[in-house]
Design an enzyme around this catalytic site. Sequence first.
Site, PDB file in Angstrom:
ATOM      1  N   ARG A 269       0.831  -1.216   0.000  1.00  0.00           N
ATOM      2  CA  ARG A 269       0.000   0.000   0.000  1.00  0.00           C
ATOM      3  C   ARG A 269       0.868   1.270   0.000  1.00  0.00           C
ATOM      4  O   ARG A 269       0.527   2.280   0.618  1.00  0.00           O
ATOM      5  CB  ARG A 269      -0.931   0.036   1.217  1.00  0.00           C
ATOM      6  CG  ARG A 269      -1.996  -1.020   1.200  1.00  0.00           C
ATOM      7  CD  ARG A 269      -2.982  -0.785   0.052  1.00  0.00           C
ATOM      8  NE  ARG A 269      -4.203  -1.534   0.241  1.00  0.00           N
ATOM      9  CZ  ARG A 269      -4.384  -2.782  -0.184  1.00  0.00           C
ATOM     10  NH1 ARG A 269      -3.415  -3.426  -0.826  1.00  0.00           N
ATOM     11  NH2 ARG A 269      -5.538  -3.374   0.011  1.00  0.00           N
ATOM     12  N   SER A 344     -11.156  -1.048   2.636  1.00  0.00           N
ATOM     13  CA  SER A 344     -10.430  -1.163   3.912  1.00  0.00           C
ATOM     14  C   SER A 344     -10.148   0.228   4.463  1.00  0.00           C
ATOM     15  O   SER A 344      -9.495   1.025   3.795  1.00  0.00           O
ATOM     16  CB  SER A 344      -9.083  -1.852   3.703  1.00  0.00           C
ATOM     17  OG  SER A 344      -9.249  -3.074   3.065  1.00  0.00           O
ATOM     18  N   GLU A 440      -5.904   3.631   6.123  1.00  0.00           N
ATOM     19  CA  GLU A 440      -5.443   3.528   4.736  1.00  0.00           C
ATOM     20  C   GLU A 440      -6.090   4.645   3.912  1.00  0.00           C
ATOM     21  O   GLU A 440      -5.532   5.128   2.938  1.00  0.00           O
ATOM     22  CB  GLU A 440      -5.866   2.157   4.176  1.00  0.00           C
ATOM     23  CG  GLU A 440      -5.212   1.823   2.859  1.00  0.00           C
ATOM     24  CD  GLU A 440      -6.047   0.898   2.006  1.00  0.00           C
ATOM     25  OE1 GLU A 440      -6.745   1.397   1.106  1.00  0.00           O
ATOM     26  OE2 GLU A 440      -5.994  -0.313   2.244  1.00  0.00           O
TER      27      GLU A 440
END
Length: 446
Positions: A269, A344, A440
């Site tokens: 990520r 998420s 995130e």
Amino acid sequence: MRCELARAMEMTFPKYRKLAGSNSVYAIEGTHHVTEWQPMGSEGWIVHRHFASDYPRFVWIREMEQCSGDFESLTSNEWKELIAARHEHQPTEAIGRNLDPLSHPEECSFNWAMAERTTFGVEASARACAEVRSDAGVRWALCEAQRQTWPLMILGGGSNILMHSDWPGLVMHMNIRGVEVIYEEGNVVHATVGAGENWHDWVMLATQNGWHGLENLALIPGSVGASPMQNIGAYGVELKDRFLWLEAINRETGALQRFDHEVCQFGYRQSIFKAEERERWVIVRVAFALDRDAPLCTEYGAIQSELEAMGVAESATHFDVAQAVMNIRRSKLPDPNELGNAGSFFKNPVISREAFQKVLANHPDVVHYALESGQVKLAAGWLIEQAGWKGYRKGSCGVHDRQALVLVHYGGGTGAELWNLAQSIMEDVKLKFGVQLEPEVNQVGV
Ligand code: EPU
């Protein structure tokens, strides 16, 4: 002060040139990129894009920049007049590539509603918005934000942001479209995709054409331009596995630059665009390296059992894998069109082996994955579920009942309410497991 502002508005690129004794005109888009308009017949142009992949071409561009040899400098107005005097003949293979040099928004829309452009669906408005459909449009919007001294936000699919307040400046809504095959040999296919294309639509187009390798990334919400920022990933595949290069425009100078795989420094990520190069670039297109004969990636999670349930486990095609991924995602992730969410909300925390030993001592069943680096990745969804938050709801905000990593917005709530919930979860997980969660999703206007 006024002088400084005026200077800042003048971008270094493009620089315009003409070749003496010919009618060809050039826009130097960056140190390695030139667009050439070559006259065709009495009325048309034929447009060539040059990228300096070798030293002689790089020198050619530098000489053009320095006006050495027979190159003459043009002002942007002189260049525009010359270009407008003829029609453009766009090469047919450049599907969807907007080569029109004069195509840019020219104006902004004001009080732009953001709720329906972000998947969380939280009410917020932007002072102004520019819909950009070309590189020229990006530069126009960058200049406009500077001219007005407005803060700038670049918005793709809106699937990874939570708005805490109205946006006081300009939103550049990325709408550069088009898919272009740039190389094809044997099983290998290279294609560039406009940053404004929808990610899932691109994955399905590629899969249907037999350009394989992206099928495990089906149904990830968002746009192609946002995908390298955080190296999107799912079911054992990450964007970096099929990434070739991207092109981005420098926010200060307007220069177009190509970033290859290594330069992007992809991690879990993570990429250079979230680190050192944060807020310095606007990604305008991404190139992918695909393979008609790519191996199927079915080991991860529930893919194999889903293929069995579909009755195709022995004969699965790449399209079946995409279908299996879609089935799994639909069964446990909420559809943003029905329930506000941004996938998420938290990253899976990566911790040291020593820190992991401490968690393991108290929680022997903790879900974890050992990484090559020696660190350990924990399943944040497991931590949140064990802490008792799965399916929790307070007012208009909650935690999804089938995937604890996903915060949901039932409508009528605010960014602050969702953020309060996120903070309560982070504090609780820290207290119970000694592990710090990180969001995130990008927080805007906290
Ligand atoms: N788990 C729970 N409870 C939950 C959720 C997960 O106990 O509510 C445990 C389960 O044991 C499960 C493990 O966590 O086996 C991992 O869960 P899952 O396979 O669903 O994946 P994830 O780690 O929760 C990541 C990505 C997802 C991606 C999936 C599938 C992150 C932050 N998220 O989730 O990405 O779809 O893997 O590969 O890395 C997204 O970014 O929006 C996203 C959905």
